[in-house]
Design a protein around this motif. Structure first.
Motif, mmCIF file in Angstrom:
data_model
loop_
_atom_site.group_PDB
_atom_site.id
_atom_site.type_symbol
_atom_site.label_atom_id
_atom_site.label_comp_id
_atom_site.label_asym_id
_atom_site.label_seq_id
_atom_site.Cartn_x
_atom_site.Cartn_y
_atom_site.Cartn_z
ATOM 1 N N MET A 113 0.848 -1.188 0.000
ATOM 2 C CA MET A 113 0.000 0.000 0.000
ATOM 3 C C MET A 113 0.882 1.236 0.000
ATOM 4 O O MET A 113 1.962 1.229 0.553
ATOM 5 C CB MET A 113 -0.852 0.046 1.266
ATOM 6 N N LYS A 114 0.359 2.269 -0.614
ATOM 7 C CA LYS A 114 1.059 3.550 -0.661
ATOM 8 C C LYS A 114 0.079 4.672 -0.334
ATOM 9 O O LYS A 114 -1.118 4.569 -0.604
ATOM 10 C CB LYS A 114 1.637 3.809 -2.050
ATOM 11 N N GLU A 115 0.616 5.740 0.221
ATOM 12 C CA GLU A 115 -0.154 6.963 0.414
ATOM 13 C C GLU A 115 0.354 7.963 -0.610
ATOM 14 O O GLU A 115 1.549 8.253 -0.665
ATOM 15 C CB GLU A 115 0.043 7.504 1.832
ATOM 16 N N VAL A 116 -0.541 8.454 -1.442
ATOM 17 C CA VAL A 116 -0.197 9.457 -2.447
ATOM 18 C C VAL A 116 -0.742 10.787 -1.952
ATOM 19 O O VAL A 116 -1.947 10.926 -1.710
ATOM 20 C CB VAL A 116 -0.788 9.104 -3.832
ATOM 21 N N VAL B 221 -3.753 3.859 -1.648
ATOM 22 C CA VAL B 221 -4.073 2.949 -2.751
ATOM 23 C C VAL B 221 -3.173 1.716 -2.719
ATOM 24 O O VAL B 221 -2.100 1.716 -2.104
ATOM 25 C CB VAL B 221 -3.932 3.652 -4.117
ATOM 26 N N GLU B 222 -3.619 0.682 -3.416
ATOM 27 C CA GLU B 222 -2.791 -0.499 -3.606
ATOM 28 C C GLU B 222 -1.585 -0.111 -4.456
ATOM 29 O O GLU B 222 -1.657 0.814 -5.265
ATOM 30 C CB GLU B 222 -3.593 -1.582 -4.321
ATOM 31 N N ASP B 223 -0.482 -0.826 -4.296
ATOM 32 C CA ASP B 223 0.730 -0.527 -5.051
ATOM 33 C C ASP B 223 0.466 -0.478 -6.555
ATOM 34 O O ASP B 223 1.024 0.358 -7.266
ATOM 35 C CB ASP B 223 1.821 -1.563 -4.761
ATOM 36 N N SER B 224 -0.397 -1.347 -7.033
ATOM 37 C CA SER B 224 -0.673 -1.416 -8.469
ATOM 38 C C SER B 224 -1.396 -0.177 -8.998
ATOM 39 O O SER B 224 -1.421 0.063 -10.204
ATOM 40 C CB SER B 224 -1.501 -2.660 -8.786
ATOM 41 N N MET B 225 -1.980 0.632 -8.115
ATOM 42 C CA MET B 225 -2.732 1.824 -8.532
ATOM 43 C C MET B 225 -1.901 3.103 -8.526
ATOM 44 O O MET B 225 -2.340 4.134 -9.039
ATOM 45 C CB MET B 225 -3.941 2.029 -7.605
ATOM 46 N N VAL B 226 -0.701 3.053 -7.955
ATOM 47 C CA VAL B 226 0.094 4.275 -7.778
ATOM 48 C C VAL B 226 0.375 4.967 -9.101
ATOM 49 O O VAL B 226 0.183 6.179 -9.237
ATOM 50 C CB VAL B 226 1.408 3.977 -7.023
ATOM 51 N N GLU B 227 0.818 4.226 -10.099
ATOM 52 C CA GLU B 227 1.160 4.837 -11.386
ATOM 53 C C GLU B 227 -0.048 5.525 -12.013
ATOM 54 O O GLU B 227 0.057 6.639 -12.533
ATOM 55 C CB GLU B 227 1.723 3.783 -12.336
ATOM 56 N N CYS B 228 -1.209 4.882 -11.949
ATOM 57 C CA CYS B 228 -2.432 5.480 -12.508
ATOM 58 C C CYS B 228 -2.784 6.770 -11.774
ATOM 59 O O CYS B 228 -3.125 7.772 -12.401
ATOM 60 C CB CYS B 228 -3.584 4.483 -12.421
ATOM 61 N N VAL B 229 -2.682 6.755 -10.454
ATOM 62 C CA VAL B 229 -3.021 7.936 -9.651
ATOM 63 C C VAL B 229 -2.065 9.084 -9.970
ATOM 64 O O VAL B 229 -2.493 10.221 -10.221
ATOM 65 C CB VAL B 229 -3.008 7.604 -8.142
ATOM 66 N N VAL B 230 -0.773 8.805 -9.990
ATOM 67 C CA VAL B 230 0.218 9.851 -10.265
ATOM 68 C C VAL B 230 0.032 10.408 -11.679
ATOM 69 O O VAL B 230 0.000 11.628 -11.872
ATOM 70 C CB VAL B 230 1.649 9.308 -10.056
ATOM 71 N N ASP B 231 -0.103 9.525 -12.660
ATOM 72 C CA ASP B 231 -0.307 9.985 -14.037
ATOM 73 C C ASP B 231 -1.573 10.817 -14.176
ATOM 74 O O ASP B 231 -1.598 11.833 -14.877
ATOM 75 C CB ASP B 231 -0.368 8.796 -14.997
ATOM 76 N N THR B 232 -2.635 10.396 -13.486
ATOM 77 C CA THR B 232 -3.902 11.129 -13.542
ATOM 78 C C THR B 232 -3.762 12.525 -12.958
ATOM 79 O O THR B 232 -4.237 13.510 -13.545
ATOM 80 C CB THR B 232 -4.997 10.338 -12.785
ATOM 81 N N LEU C 151 -4.761 20.004 -0.719
ATOM 82 C CA LEU C 151 -3.919 18.859 -0.425
ATOM 83 C C LEU C 151 -4.782 17.611 -0.536
ATOM 84 O O LEU C 151 -5.754 17.460 0.202
ATOM 85 C CB LEU C 151 -3.348 18.989 0.990
ATOM 86 N N LEU C 152 -4.462 16.753 -1.497
ATOM 87 C CA LEU C 152 -5.199 15.510 -1.709
ATOM 88 C C LEU C 152 -4.402 14.356 -1.122
ATOM 89 O O LEU C 152 -3.194 14.281 -1.311
ATOM 90 C CB LEU C 152 -5.391 15.232 -3.197
ATOM 91 N N THR C 153 -5.086 13.450 -0.451
ATOM 92 C CA THR C 153 -4.449 12.258 0.092
ATOM 93 C C THR C 153 -5.268 11.052 -0.313
ATOM 94 O O THR C 153 -6.473 11.002 -0.071
ATOM 95 C CB THR C 153 -4.385 12.335 1.636
ATOM 96 N N ALA C 154 -4.601 10.070 -0.931
ATOM 97 C CA ALA C 154 -5.269 8.827 -1.312
ATOM 98 C C ALA C 154 -4.389 7.654 -0.884
ATOM 99 O O ALA C 154 -3.184 7.666 -1.130
ATOM 100 C CB ALA C 154 -5.509 8.779 -2.811
ATOM 101 N N LYS D 107 2.782 19.465 -6.478
ATOM 102 C CA LYS D 107 3.760 18.428 -6.168
ATOM 103 C C LYS D 107 3.004 17.165 -5.798
ATOM 104 O O LYS D 107 1.876 17.215 -5.322
ATOM 105 C CB LYS D 107 4.615 18.823 -4.956
ATOM 106 N N ILE D 108 3.673 16.017 -5.987
ATOM 107 C CA ILE D 108 3.112 14.730 -5.589
ATOM 108 C C ILE D 108 4.163 14.010 -4.752
ATOM 109 O O ILE D 108 5.334 13.945 -5.141
ATOM 110 C CB ILE D 108 2.745 13.867 -6.809
ATOM 111 N N PHE D 109 3.736 13.465 -3.626
ATOM 112 C CA PHE D 109 4.607 12.700 -2.745
ATOM 113 C C PHE D 109 4.025 11.295 -2.604
ATOM 114 O O PHE D 109 2.817 11.141 -2.432
ATOM 115 C CB PHE D 109 4.705 13.360 -1.363
ATOM 116 N N ILE D 110 4.878 10.291 -2.680
ATOM 117 C CA ILE D 110 4.433 8.903 -2.553
ATOM 118 C C ILE D 110 5.137 8.308 -1.347
ATOM 119 O O ILE D 110 6.373 8.279 -1.291
ATOM 120 C CB ILE D 110 4.767 8.101 -3.824
#
Length: 124
Positions: free
Chosen positions: A1-4, A76-87, A71-74, A101-104
C-alpha cells in the motif's frame, strides 16, 4: 500500500476529483492548504515594480506570502500508484509554476474501524 499526497491548485479540484474517480480511486481526502514554492517572481509584477507601480513593488515585498492550495491524500494499492500519479499530472499540468507536487509514501498498514479488516482489505 502507498499513500499518495498531492498539492494542487484550487481551481483544478473538480477536474482532479473526476479524473481520480475515472481512474478507479473513489476514496480520498481533500484539505485546504496554504503554501509557496521556491520563490517564483511573476515577470509582470517585476516589470510593474520597475515602472514605479507601488502595488507591484508591494507584492514583491511579500516574500512570506502563502498561496491557497488543496492537499489531496489517497491510500491505494501498489498497483494503482502509477495510474493515480499519471492522472494527477495529466489533470493539473499547465507548464507554469504552481502546478503542484506529488509525494508517494510507503504505508505499513491500514485498519477499517467498522470491521477490523487490515491491510489492502481495509482500503478496497
Amino acid at each position: 500500500m502507498k499513500e499518495v499526497v498531492a498539492v494542487v491548485r484550487i481551481n483544478m479540484m473538480n477536474q482532479t476529483k473526476q479524473a481520480l474517480t475515472d481512474c478507479g480511486v473513489d476514496a480520498f481526502f481533500a484539505h485546504e492548504a496554504h503554501g509557496r514554492g521556491k520563490g517564483f517572481v511573476n515577470p509582470q509584477i517585476l516589470e510593474g515594480a520597475e515602472q514605479g507601480y507601488e502595488e507591484a513593488a508591494a507584492l514583491l515585498g511579500e516574500k512570506g506570502k502563502l498561496y491557497p492550495k488543496r492537499l489531496l491524500t489517497a491510500v491505494v494499492e501498489d498497483s494503482m500508484v502509477e495510474c493515480v500519479v499519471d492522472t494527477i499530472i495529466n489533470t493539473n499540468q499547465t507548464g507554469k509554476p504552481g502546478d503542484g507536487k506529488i509525494f508517494i509514501l510507503p504505508l505499513l498498514d491500514a485498519v477499517r474501524v467498522r470491521t477490523g479488516e487490515t491491510g489492502e482489505k481495509a482500503i478496497v
